[in-house]
Design a protein around this motif. Structure first.
Motif, PDB file in Angstrom:
ATOM      1  N   ASN A  96       2.940   1.419  -3.750  1.00 42.55           N
ATOM      2  CA  ASN A  96       2.478   1.783  -5.121  1.00 42.55           C
ATOM      3  C   ASN A  96       2.741   3.063  -5.513  1.00 42.55           C
ATOM      4  O   ASN A  96       3.156   3.224  -6.778  1.00 42.55           O
ATOM      5  CB  ASN A  96       0.990   1.705  -5.064  1.00 42.55           C
ATOM      6  N   LYS A  97       2.502   3.926  -4.862  1.00 39.38           N
ATOM      7  CA  LYS A  97       2.939   5.408  -5.289  1.00 39.38           C
ATOM      8  C   LYS A  97       4.377   5.609  -5.727  1.00 39.38           C
ATOM      9  O   LYS A  97       4.586   6.299  -6.760  1.00 39.38           O
ATOM     10  CB  LYS A  97       2.456   6.382  -4.265  1.00 39.38           C
ATOM     11  N   SER A  98       5.449   5.225  -4.933  1.00 38.05           N
ATOM     12  CA  SER A  98       6.700   5.181  -5.455  1.00 38.05           C
ATOM     13  C   SER A  98       6.896   4.594  -6.613  1.00 38.05           C
ATOM     14  O   SER A  98       7.626   4.976  -7.606  1.00 38.05           O
ATOM     15  CB  SER A  98       7.631   4.548  -4.285  1.00 38.05           C
ATOM     16  N   THR A 156      -2.252  -0.260  -8.209  1.00 37.49           N
ATOM     17  CA  THR A 156      -1.538   0.689  -8.820  1.00 37.49           C
ATOM     18  C   THR A 156      -2.428   1.159 -10.243  1.00 37.49           C
ATOM     19  O   THR A 156      -3.240   0.313 -10.692  1.00 37.49           O
ATOM     20  CB  THR A 156       0.043   0.571  -9.440  1.00 37.49           C
ATOM     21  N   ASP A 157      -2.188   2.477 -10.486  1.00 41.62           N
ATOM     22  CA  ASP A 157      -3.140   2.969 -11.712  1.00 41.62           C
ATOM     23  C   ASP A 157      -2.541   2.578 -12.904  1.00 41.62           C
ATOM     24  O   ASP A 157      -3.204   2.533 -14.060  1.00 41.62           O
ATOM     25  CB  ASP A 157      -2.904   4.463 -11.651  1.00 41.62           C
ATOM     26  N   LYS A 189       0.954  -1.249  -0.129  1.00 44.53           N
ATOM     27  CA  LYS A 189       0.046  -0.162   0.022  1.00 44.53           C
ATOM     28  C   LYS A 189       0.742   1.304  -0.017  1.00 44.53           C
ATOM     29  O   LYS A 189       0.529   2.285  -0.677  1.00 44.53           O
ATOM     30  CB  LYS A 189      -1.007  -0.049   1.204  1.00 44.53           C
ATOM     31  N   VAL A 233       4.982   3.874  -9.234  1.00 42.10           N
ATOM     32  CA  VAL A 233       4.119   4.896 -10.264  1.00 42.10           C
ATOM     33  C   VAL A 233       4.995   5.929 -10.351  1.00 42.10           C
ATOM     34  O   VAL A 233       5.481   6.393 -11.802  1.00 42.10           O
ATOM     35  CB  VAL A 233       2.944   4.966 -10.148  1.00 42.10           C
ATOM     36  N   ALA A 234       5.720   6.678  -9.399  1.00 45.00           N
ATOM     37  CA  ALA A 234       6.652   8.034  -9.673  1.00 45.00           C
ATOM     38  C   ALA A 234       7.870   7.330 -10.319  1.00 45.00           C
ATOM     39  O   ALA A 234       8.280   8.045 -11.073  1.00 45.00           O
ATOM     40  CB  ALA A 234       6.865   8.513  -8.311  1.00 45.00           C
ATOM     41  N   SER A 285       7.142   6.585 -13.872  1.00 50.68           N
ATOM     42  CA  SER A 285       6.851   7.741 -14.662  1.00 50.68           C
ATOM     43  C   SER A 285       8.159   8.635 -14.960  1.00 50.68           C
ATOM     44  O   SER A 285       8.001   9.341 -16.079  1.00 50.68           O
ATOM     45  CB  SER A 285       5.746   8.692 -14.024  1.00 50.68           C
TER      46      SER A 285
END
Length: 474
Positions: free
Chosen positions: A274-276, A326-327, A271, A278-279, A282
């Motif tokens: 996930n953001k890491s 993740t997105d 949880k 995607v970053a 990208s």
């Protein structure tokens, strides 16, 4: 501690070393100038494997059967049971049995003394590729699964897994001892082989049928993962018995704690990860900016699972579950499919190639006793898993037949139990043959069985929708 590398995954928790069982850790040393010949053998084997995969898959697809069944049958045709194009040392085959080795010897002008080492090295390479294939498969299944849905059926999946291990193990062990007078430790090995569920085969069939995200599919996949963990624990217990006649209690406790902590910890930390992820994806500007970081994460998780004495495939599955949140999941799923199309068929075809159907021949005297015992083991193998569908409570609309059938295939996991039992010297030839027959038949029964179960459900739902509300269904 040594590991036995199998086409399904790593089973490192053996309380004995391979040299103690008379098994070599490494292949015979390959001559320094044999690299190109080994590569040629691997390439030729891959040509045969891919042809068997596509031909078998297309035939079964035309018969409205899951393509994975065709891949397994294609493997049987090219393997030790038929054409002997792709064979492996663990089945008892030698370099002289391999038709591909014959071709290489003729093309490369090799001496007979060089062939065994080349054969062993080529087999190791194919086994590693099959191992990568099942890791990618479980990573893909994790991506296609829904963590929230898995959590909803978590208690049901746990109950299905526990019953699916306890019933076959208890009945199989007791039956072998009481009906066939098998000594205790070999009987326990036979019962342990009945506990396995091949998550790779079942999940692939569910995916092909479009049922992976159904409630039944989530229960089956969740139960198969838990079943795999329980199978590792059972394997450690019976391996301890084979060596010392005693159970290493501390090792069993360690397995239970580490398995639980690993799976729950991976999901919890995911949880925050996930953001890491995607970053990072990208920020990358070169090709593979999404799929390469995902594979790095999957392989790290598989490595950690292996290091703490679990299976690599459990780590890969957990990685897929994490990235499913993740997105970028849909885009990543599409990119992973192309990799899976390359590696996964190697896994299924090699499973079929290692299935030695000669144990089904009653004309061989040593097979007859094994076939009698096998009939009992097959009955328990099927019924012991079928009952799991009826322990699901709280949802009477669930397809219990599909859940029971989905837990049936033993696949290569069952063969690992048989292999370890044989290597440790506790299995007699008839009992070994009986376990192999049970594994083969349950593996090939599941794909058409699941197709039948879900097809019947679809027909029933279609009839229910066609009947006007309030009218007599008859």
């Amino acid at each position: 501690m040594n590991s036995i590398i199998t086409p399904l995954g790593n089973f490192p928790l053996l309380p004995f070393s391979l040299p103690e069982l008379g098994l070599p850790l490494l292949a015979t040393e390959v001559p320094a100038d044999s690299g190109p010949i080994v590569l040629a053998g691997v390439l030729l084997s891959l040509v045969v494997i891919y042809l068997a995969s596509k031909v078998g898959g297309e035939i079964t697809k035309s018969l409205d059967l899951p393509p994975v069944l065709g891949e397994l049958i294609g493997g049987v045709v090219i393997g030790v049971s038929a054409l002997r194009l792709v064979v492996f040392p663990e089945t008892g085959a030698t370099a002289a049995d391999s038709q591909i080795m014959t071709v290489l010897q003729w093309v490369g002008g090799l001496s007979p003394a060089d062939i065994p080492a080349i054969f062993a090295t080529q087999s190791e390479v194919l086994s590693v590729l099959a191992e990568l294939g099942v890791i990618i498969l479980l990573f893909e299944i994790g991506l296609e699964s829904d963590l929230r849905e898995l959590q909803k059926v978590g208690y049901q999946a746990t109950l299905v897994a526990v019953v699916g291990v306890a019933v076959p193990f208890g009945v199989g062990t007791a039956g072998a001892m009481l009906l066939f007078h098998v000594p205790a430790i070999p009987a326990i090995f036979a019962g342990a082989a009945l506990t396995a569920t091949s998550i790779g085969i079942t999940s692939k069939v569910l995916s092909e049928l479009g049922q992976l995200k159904s409630r039944e599919g989530q229960i089956i996949v969740g139960a198969a993962v838990i079943d795999d963990v329980l199978g590792i624990i059972v394997l450690a217990v019976v391996a301890s018995l084979a060596k010392t006649g005693e159970i290493d209690v501390l090792n069993v406790i360690y397995l239970i704690v580490s398995a639980t902590a690993f799976l729950l910890g991976a999901i919890f930390l995911g949880k925050f990860f996930n953001k890491s992820f995607v970053a990072v994806a990208s920020s990358l500007q070169t090709r593979g900016n999404l799929v390469i970081p995902a594979l790095i994460f999957a392989f790290v998780m598989a490595f950690l699972g292996n290091v703490i004495h679990l299976e690599a495939i459990l780590g890969a599955f957990a990685a897929g579950l994490v990235l499913d949140e993740t997105d970028t999941r849909k885009e990543l799923d599409e990119q992973i499919k192309s990799i899976a199309d390359i590696l996964v068929p190697i896994f299924f075809v090699t499973v079929g190639a290692k299935a030695d159907l000669s144990v089904l021949n009653p004309a061989i005297p040593t097979n007859r006793e094994g076939l009698v015992i096998a009939s009992f083991l097959i009955l328990i193998a099927i019924l012991g898993k079928m009952v799991t569908g009826w322990v699901v409570w709280g949802d009477w609309a669930v397809n219990r037949l599909a859940i029971g059938i989905g837990m049936i295939p033993r696949g290569e996991v069952g063969l690992v139990f048989a292999g370890i039992g044989t290597a440790s010297g506790v299995l007699s030839k008839p009992l070994e043959a009986a376990i192999i027959v049970m594994v083969i038949l349950t593996t090939f029964l599941a794909p058409p069985g699941l197709r039948f179960a879900f097809k019947g459900q679809a027909q029933a739902e279609a009839v229910a929708e066609a009947v006007p509300q309030g009218s007599d269904p008859s």
